[in-house]
Design a protein around this motif. Sequence first.
Motif, PDB file in Angstrom:
ATOM      1  N   LEU A  42       0.821  -1.219   0.000  1.00 18.89           N
ATOM      2  CA  LEU A  42       0.000   0.000   0.000  1.00 18.89           C
ATOM      3  C   LEU A  42       0.854   1.267   0.000  1.00 18.89           C
ATOM      4  CD1 LEU A  42      -2.783  -1.094   2.486  1.00 18.89           C
ATOM      5  CD2 LEU A  42      -3.111  -0.517   0.062  1.00 18.89           C
ATOM      6  N   GLU A  43       1.872   1.293   0.841  1.00 19.64           N
ATOM      7  CA  GLU A  43       2.712   2.493   0.927  1.00 19.64           C
ATOM      8  C   GLU A  43       3.503   2.724  -0.356  1.00 19.64           C
ATOM      9  OE1 GLU A  43       5.094   2.307   4.495  1.00 19.64           O
ATOM     10  OE2 GLU A  43       3.330   2.416   5.787  1.00 19.64           O
ATOM     11  N   THR A  44       4.053   1.662  -0.921  1.00 20.09           N
ATOM     12  CA  THR A  44       4.864   1.818  -2.130  1.00 20.09           C
ATOM     13  C   THR A  44       3.988   2.183  -3.325  1.00 20.09           C
ATOM     14  OG1 THR A  44       6.429   0.210  -1.237  1.00 20.09           O
ATOM     15  CG2 THR A  44       6.607   0.722  -3.578  1.00 20.09           C
ATOM     16  N   LEU A  45       2.858   1.538  -3.468  1.00 17.49           N
ATOM     17  CA  LEU A  45       1.949   1.879  -4.548  1.00 17.49           C
ATOM     18  C   LEU A  45       1.452   3.321  -4.390  1.00 17.49           C
ATOM     19  CD1 LEU A  45       0.538   0.954  -7.097  1.00 17.49           C
ATOM     20  CD2 LEU A  45      -1.215  -0.135  -5.671  1.00 17.49           C
ATOM     21  N   GLY A  46       1.146   3.720  -3.173  1.00 24.54           N
ATOM     22  CA  GLY A  46       0.721   5.094  -2.919  1.00 24.54           C
ATOM     23  C   GLY A  46       1.781   6.115  -3.312  1.00 24.54           C
ATOM     24  N   LYS A  47       3.029   5.811  -3.028  1.00 26.67           N
ATOM     25  CA  LYS A  47       4.130   6.717  -3.374  1.00 26.67           C
ATOM     26  C   LYS A  47       4.234   6.893  -4.887  1.00 26.67           C
ATOM     27  CE  LYS A  47       8.518   5.426  -3.216  1.00 26.67           C
ATOM     28  NZ  LYS A  47       9.846   5.039  -2.721  1.00 26.67           N
ATOM     29  N   HIS A  48       4.138   5.806  -5.629  1.00 28.88           N
ATOM     30  CA  HIS A  48       4.282   5.887  -7.081  1.00 28.88           C
ATOM     31  C   HIS A  48       3.046   6.487  -7.747  1.00 28.88           C
ATOM     32  CE1 HIS A  48       8.268   4.186  -7.412  1.00 28.88           C
ATOM     33  NE2 HIS A  48       7.930   3.502  -6.337  1.00 28.88           N
TER      34      HIS A  48
END
Length: 164
Positions: free
Chosen positions: A9-15
């Motif tokens: 969730l955090e990595t997808l949100g960042k991108h």
Amino acid sequence: MNRERTDLLETLGKHRFFLRNTTRELADADARKRTTVSALHLGGLIKHVTATERAWADFILTGPAAFDTGGDWAAWEAQHTMLETETLEELLAEYALVAARTDELIATLPDLDADQPLPAAPWFEPGARWSARRVLVHILAETSQHAGHADIIRESLDGAKSMG
């Protein structure tokens, strides 16, 4: 929620942020401009990533039927182009809805190892299956790749940098 899901969730949100950020303070006409030799433009990239994420999330739930175009290749191709009747605000709102749905899947799927058969296509190995985890990593890779494309397009458009 476990660490793997939180990391996804955090990595997808960042991108996703990187991609959306390329469109900040843009007029609709600018979002339609092609600034490189390719046919890519910012509105079309947002629209494409939205459609791609929606289809892969559907695949997690329903399998290969999620990719059935019914032979309507014109509609498939239109997902890469911001039409004159579309606004950037509308495209970003639709992307937010699709992202929220994917985030909900990440948080609630009973098993990230559950898999589906890939549709028959020349670019997929015959008989291959992808787990929900692999699909989510693929969504992340697509988002990241297109955020990079968008950054180049935006910098070519007006010099603004989004990621660096």
